[in-house]
Design a protein around this motif. Structure first.
Motif, PDB file in Angstrom:
ATOM      1  N   HIS A 231      34.409 -25.054  28.119  1.00  0.00           N
ATOM      2  CA  HIS A 231      35.177 -24.934  29.356  1.00  0.00           C
ATOM      3  C   HIS A 231      34.536 -25.769  30.467  1.00  0.00           C
ATOM      4  O   HIS A 231      35.213 -26.525  31.154  1.00  0.00           O
ATOM      5  CB  HIS A 231      35.250 -23.463  29.760  1.00  0.00           C
TER       6      HIS A 231
ATOM      7  N   SER B 102      34.965 -29.539  29.799  1.00  0.00           N
ATOM      8  CA  SER B 102      36.321 -29.992  30.098  1.00  0.00           C
ATOM      9  C   SER B 102      36.522 -30.156  31.596  1.00  0.00           C
ATOM     10  O   SER B 102      37.153 -31.106  32.044  1.00  0.00           O
ATOM     11  CB  SER B 102      37.347 -28.996  29.546  1.00  0.00           C
TER      12      SER B 102
ATOM     13  N   ASN C 186      46.029 -28.406  32.814  1.00  0.00           N
ATOM     14  CA  ASN C 186      46.001 -28.624  31.374  1.00  0.00           C
ATOM     15  C   ASN C 186      44.574 -28.484  30.838  1.00  0.00           C
ATOM     16  O   ASN C 186      44.354 -27.874  29.798  1.00  0.00           O
ATOM     17  CB  ASN C 186      46.568 -30.004  31.040  1.00  0.00           C
ATOM     18  N   TYR C 187      43.594 -29.042  31.557  1.00  0.00           N
ATOM     19  CA  TYR C 187      42.200 -28.917  31.128  1.00  0.00           C
ATOM     20  C   TYR C 187      41.754 -27.461  31.140  1.00  0.00           C
ATOM     21  O   TYR C 187      41.071 -27.005  30.220  1.00  0.00           O
ATOM     22  CB  TYR C 187      41.269 -29.743  32.019  1.00  0.00           C
TER      23      TYR C 187
ATOM     24  N   SER D 243      43.620 -24.780  30.817  1.00  0.00           N
ATOM     25  CA  SER D 243      44.304 -24.077  29.725  1.00  0.00           C
ATOM     26  C   SER D 243      43.633 -24.382  28.388  1.00  0.00           C
ATOM     27  O   SER D 243      43.339 -23.467  27.609  1.00  0.00           O
ATOM     28  CB  SER D 243      45.774 -24.493  29.690  1.00  0.00           C
ATOM     29  N   ASN D 244      43.390 -25.658  28.113  1.00  0.00           N
ATOM     30  CA  ASN D 244      42.752 -26.036  26.847  1.00  0.00           C
ATOM     31  C   ASN D 244      41.328 -25.500  26.758  1.00  0.00           C
ATOM     32  O   ASN D 244      40.879 -25.102  25.681  1.00  0.00           O
ATOM     33  CB  ASN D 244      42.746 -27.557  26.679  1.00  0.00           C
TER      34      ASN D 244
ATOM     35  N   GLY E 206      39.894 -22.981  23.862  1.00  0.00           N
ATOM     36  CA  GLY E 206      38.692 -23.342  23.101  1.00  0.00           C
ATOM     37  C   GLY E 206      37.589 -22.310  23.238  1.00  0.00           C
ATOM     38  O   GLY E 206      36.909 -21.970  22.265  1.00  0.00           O
TER      39      GLY E 206
ATOM     40  N   ASP F 276      49.273 -21.280  25.987  1.00  0.00           N
ATOM     41  CA  ASP F 276      48.060 -20.533  26.313  1.00  0.00           C
ATOM     42  C   ASP F 276      48.279 -19.025  26.239  1.00  0.00           C
ATOM     43  O   ASP F 276      47.334 -18.247  26.347  1.00  0.00           O
ATOM     44  CB  ASP F 276      47.487 -20.937  27.677  1.00  0.00           C
TER      45      ASP F 276
END
Length: 173
Positions: A10, A13, A70-71, A73-74, A78, A165
């Motif tokens: 996290h 990112s 977006n970052y 959420s991804n 992760g 998500d």
């Protein structure tokens, strides 16, 4: 090293996003310097120049905001996958010592304290307390009648099912 990278995915990112955003700001700064150099002879900015700068700033913000979301959420997805794997590994250690997984009643709490008063318990199998998923919800521990376990996060919405998500993250995936 791999676990450390997974646990801090996290943050990595977010750093990547920040570097890209800073790059955009530096481009804007160069553009503003060019405008300032052109304005050295004049002591004021015209209204159209101010409007152009505002339009550029709004455009950069409209590009950067979806990228940031977006970052995030991804990164949350992760992080949840990494934590589910960490919990599954801790349960494997528990099973090695105690010859079986904890019951559903004991749940994941059996990883940090001897809730069943087992003599073979050699924990805690996790450092600190039980983690919550990145959305602040507790992880779900299930065991079927065949003794197979599953660790779940219900995603951003905290409810079973969903997409993106809000999709469930399972140790069986």
């Amino acid at each position: 090293m791999y676990q450390l990278l997974q646990q801090h995915q996290h943050q990595f990112s977010l750093l990547i996003f920040l570097f890209r955003f800073i790059k955009e700001i530096l481009i804007l700064q160069e553009l503003l310097q060019v405008i300032l150099i052109l304005k050295i002879q004049k002591k004021r900015f015209t209204l159209i120049e101010v409007v152009i700068v505002i339009v550029i700033l709004v455009t950069l913000a409209s590009i950067a905001t979806p990228m940031y979301l977006n970052y995030v959420s991804n990164a949350n997805i992760g992080a949840a996958k990494s934590q589910v794997k960490l919990l599954a590994d801790a349960l494997t250690g528990y099973k090695t010592d105690n010859k079986d997984f904890p019951s559903e009643e004991s749940g994941l709490q059996a990883l940090v304290e001897n809730v069943d008063d087992l003599e073979t318990w050699k924990g805690p199998y996790l450092q600190g307390s039980l983690p919550k998923d990145p959305w602040g919800n507790p992880y779900i521990y299930r065991m079927d009648e065949d003794g197979f376990i599953e660790i779940l996060s219900y995603g951003a919405d905290g409810e079973e099912g969903g997409e993106g998500d809000a999709a469930d993250i399972s140790s069986k995936d």
